[in-house]
Design a protein around this motif. Structure first.
Motif, PDB file in Angstrom:
ATOM      1  N   LYS A 176     -10.883  -5.011   3.580  1.00  0.00           N
ATOM      2  CA  LYS A 176      -9.597  -4.293   3.116  1.00  0.00           C
ATOM      3  C   LYS A 176      -9.767  -2.842   3.207  1.00  0.00           C
ATOM      4  O   LYS A 176      -8.864  -1.936   3.414  1.00  0.00           O
ATOM      5  CB  LYS A 176      -9.041  -4.759   1.894  1.00  0.00           C
ATOM      6  CG  LYS A 176      -8.426  -6.081   1.871  1.00  0.00           C
ATOM      7  CD  LYS A 176      -8.125  -6.560   0.541  1.00  0.00           C
ATOM      8  CE  LYS A 176      -7.538  -7.880   0.269  1.00  0.00           C
ATOM      9  NZ  LYS A 176      -7.042  -8.338  -1.072  1.00  0.00           N
ATOM     10  N   ILE A 177     -10.974  -2.392   3.174  1.00  0.00           N
ATOM     11  CA  ILE A 177     -11.232  -0.864   3.169  1.00  0.00           C
ATOM     12  C   ILE A 177     -10.760  -0.319   4.361  1.00  0.00           C
ATOM     13  O   ILE A 177     -10.055   0.596   4.685  1.00  0.00           O
ATOM     14  CB  ILE A 177     -12.465  -0.562   2.963  1.00  0.00           C
ATOM     15  CG1 ILE A 177     -12.819  -0.844   1.200  1.00  0.00           C
ATOM     16  CG2 ILE A 177     -12.735   0.864   3.046  1.00  0.00           C
ATOM     17  CD1 ILE A 177     -14.222  -0.552   0.972  1.00  0.00           C
TER      18      ILE A 177
ATOM     19  N   VAL B  50       1.087  -1.046   0.105  1.00  0.00           N
ATOM     20  CA  VAL B  50      -0.004  -0.114   0.030  1.00  0.00           C
ATOM     21  C   VAL B  50       0.710   1.120   0.015  1.00  0.00           C
ATOM     22  O   VAL B  50       1.711   1.494   0.817  1.00  0.00           O
ATOM     23  CB  VAL B  50      -0.899   0.108   1.119  1.00  0.00           C
ATOM     24  CG1 VAL B  50      -1.793   1.298   1.470  1.00  0.00           C
ATOM     25  CG2 VAL B  50      -1.867  -1.262   1.176  1.00  0.00           C
TER      26      VAL B  50
ATOM     27  N   LEU C 255      -9.823  -1.081  -4.569  1.00  0.00           N
ATOM     28  CA  LEU C 255     -10.866  -1.327  -3.542  1.00  0.00           C
ATOM     29  C   LEU C 255     -12.061  -0.556  -3.809  1.00  0.00           C
ATOM     30  O   LEU C 255     -12.039   0.610  -4.078  1.00  0.00           O
ATOM     31  CB  LEU C 255     -10.235  -0.778  -2.043  1.00  0.00           C
ATOM     32  CG  LEU C 255      -9.052  -1.556  -1.451  1.00  0.00           C
ATOM     33  CD1 LEU C 255      -8.786  -1.043   0.041  1.00  0.00           C
ATOM     34  CD2 LEU C 255      -9.265  -2.916  -1.644  1.00  0.00           C
TER      35      LEU C 255
ATOM     36  N   ARG D 241      -2.839   0.522  -3.627  1.00  0.00           N
ATOM     37  CA  ARG D 241      -2.526  -1.109  -3.209  1.00  0.00           C
ATOM     38  C   ARG D 241      -1.984  -1.462  -4.617  1.00  0.00           C
ATOM     39  O   ARG D 241      -2.948  -1.702  -5.627  1.00  0.00           O
ATOM     40  CB  ARG D 241      -3.565  -1.828  -2.799  1.00  0.00           C
ATOM     41  CG  ARG D 241      -3.255  -3.147  -2.075  1.00  0.00           C
ATOM     42  CD  ARG D 241      -4.548  -3.862  -1.496  1.00  0.00           C
ATOM     43  NE  ARG D 241      -5.029  -3.164  -0.159  1.00  0.00           N
ATOM     44  CZ  ARG D 241      -4.767  -3.441   0.911  1.00  0.00           C
ATOM     45  NH1 ARG D 241      -4.364  -4.605   0.983  1.00  0.00           N
ATOM     46  NH2 ARG D 241      -5.327  -3.057   1.924  1.00  0.00           N
TER      47      ARG D 241
ATOM     48  N   GLU E 261      -6.436   4.413  -0.660  1.00  0.00           N
ATOM     49  CA  GLU E 261      -5.757   3.887   0.712  1.00  0.00           C
ATOM     50  C   GLU E 261      -4.758   4.873   1.245  1.00  0.00           C
ATOM     51  O   GLU E 261      -3.868   5.535   0.469  1.00  0.00           O
ATOM     52  CB  GLU E 261      -5.285   2.819   0.387  1.00  0.00           C
ATOM     53  CG  GLU E 261      -6.232   1.333   0.117  1.00  0.00           C
ATOM     54  CD  GLU E 261      -5.704   0.242   0.179  1.00  0.00           C
ATOM     55  OE1 GLU E 261      -5.574  -0.257   1.205  1.00  0.00           O
ATOM     56  OE2 GLU E 261      -5.526  -0.590  -0.647  1.00  0.00           O
ATOM     57  N   PRO E 262      -4.800   5.175   2.405  1.00  0.00           N
ATOM     58  CA  PRO E 262      -5.646   4.423   3.587  1.00  0.00           C
ATOM     59  C   PRO E 262      -6.770   5.208   3.461  1.00  0.00           C
ATOM     60  O   PRO E 262      -6.910   6.439   3.366  1.00  0.00           O
ATOM     61  CB  PRO E 262      -4.733   4.840   4.922  1.00  0.00           C
ATOM     62  CG  PRO E 262      -3.820   6.052   4.627  1.00  0.00           C
ATOM     63  CD  PRO E 262      -3.512   5.787   3.213  1.00  0.00           C
ATOM     64  N   ALA E 263      -7.945   4.410   3.740  1.00  0.00           N
ATOM     65  CA  ALA E 263      -9.317   5.255   3.546  1.00  0.00           C
ATOM     66  C   ALA E 263      -9.367   6.009   4.695  1.00  0.00           C
ATOM     67  O   ALA E 263      -9.259   5.859   5.841  1.00  0.00           O
ATOM     68  CB  ALA E 263     -10.133   3.693   3.512  1.00  0.00           C
TER      69      ALA E 263
END
Length: 377
Positions: free
Chosen positions: A161-162, A69, A137, A112, A202-204
């Motif tokens: 994964k979110i 990521v 995602l 990612r 990401e990161p969300a």
């Protein structure tokens, strides 16, 4: 026999033959030494090159698969460190040199990525630029769901994964003023979190996702000319969204939605209460059944359209484009009632009189009896 190896009388001259053989052997020996020495030198030079390369880089095509990521705003050096710590590359410095020499370092993006461990820095860099290696995602918010149910979707295993939870979204929604809501939203998110499929960075970040949904609502509202259409109908833009939210919660078939819109307007114009179960569900915050109880229909909430005439105070779900268009373009009908008689097919029947409606309701009850547990909790 060659003349150089014989005497004048034709006999073999062993001295000449021996001399020539010794000379040939000497030449062959010299060549062997030269070739052997060259191979030795080449071998040593190659070993030195390999040692130099592998000191700061991996060779080969990588080993096991790995997901990496890259966060938003990461520099080349930071990306290199992330890759090195995951054993994708051997040296951050080498990766930085490769990226800088390529002239394409500005194309590196957050996200990612599917990579491999122990890659040459150049291979890792190229894989980061290849869209085929991006693991996107995605999350889908269905039309007609309320905010609380949208946020619960994020906690499903498929969306693990979110990394966003219901609590994250609740916290991000605490101050709606930070979002670009239209004026007629009155600072309310419900109804303006446009249902669609979204790619999550990401990161969300919860506020980013909410902001994206609001922005999408604004784009759709502009495209369908929501405010102009509301004015033409003599309805406020807020009540268009509220009507669309009821439509989206009540029926799933787009072909029925303009009919439901007209039923709502007909009942409003006739001074009748809307009596929509979907508004009662919103009032009591319960969505596990399609029907309501007598106790729920007596709830004093201003959202309960069995108790209060006219529109509820605001949207009771998040409508999509088809429901918004239906609210702006109602069908021509004198129907005052509707009921979905088959929950599997979504078949909905409309009626202009109470008698017709009661017949339709009886059909619905028959379906419920044949499908135990589907209509009530």
């Amino acid at each position: 026999m060659n003349a150089q190896f014989t005497d004048n009388d034709g006999r073999l001259n062993w001295r000449r033959l021996g001399y020539t053989a010794r000379s040939a052997f000497a030449v062959l020996l010299s060549l062997t030494v030269l070739i052997g020495g060259g191979w030795f030198v080449y071998s040593k030079a190659n070993d030195a090159y390999i040692a130099w390369r592998t000191a700061d880089d991996y060779l080969g095509e990588g080993t096991e698969d790995v997901q990496i990521v890259i966060p938003r705003g990461a520099s080349i050096t930071q990306i290199g460190e992330i890759l090195r710590e995951a054993d994708v590359i051997k040296s951050t410095r080498t990766f930085r040199q490769v990226a800088t020499r390529s002239g394409e370092s500005d194309k590196l993006q957050a996200g990612r990525f599917n990579l491999k461990k122990q890659l040459p820095a150049e291979s890792a860099f190229k894989m980061l630029l290849d869209p085929e290696n991006v693991e996107r995602l995605m999350v889908t918010f269905p039309e007609g769901t309320v905010s609380v149910r949208q946020w619960q979707i994020l906690e499903r295993p498929a969306n693990a994964k979110i990394g966003l939870t219901y609590a994250d979204m609740e916290a991000a929604a605490a101050d709606p003023s930070i979002y670009q809501l239209p004026g007629y939203a009155n600072g309310q998110l419900e109804g303006f979190l446009f249902p669609s499929t979204y790619q999550v960075g990401e990161p969300a970040v919860a506020s980013h996702l909410i902001g994206t949904q609001v922005a999408q609502f604004n784009r759709v509202a502009d495209k369908i000319k929501l405010e102009e259409g509301a004015q033409a109908l003599g309805v406020t833009p807020r009540n268009i969204v509220t009507t669309a939210s009821i439509i989206a919660a009540e029926v799933s078939n787009a072909k029925d939605q303009p009919m439901v819109a007209r039923v709502i307007y007909n009942r409003i114009n006739a001074g009748m209460p809307l009596q929509m179960d979907s508004t009662v569900h919103y009032a009591v915050q319960r969505w596990d059944t399609v029907t309501t109880t007598a106790e729920e229909r007596a709830n004093p909430s201003p959202y309960n359209t069995y108790v209060h005439k006219g529109y509820p105070p605001g949207p009771i779900s998040n409508p999509g484009e088809s429901a918004l268009l239906a609210a702006l373009n109602p069908a021509e009908t004198d129907a005052l009632f509707f009921v979905t008689v088959n929950l599997d097919t979504g078949e909905t029947k409309f009626a202009a009189t109470l008698e017709e409606h009661q017949a339709n309701q009886a059909e619905f009850q028959q379906w419920c009896q044949a499908n135990t547990g589907r209509c009530s909790g």
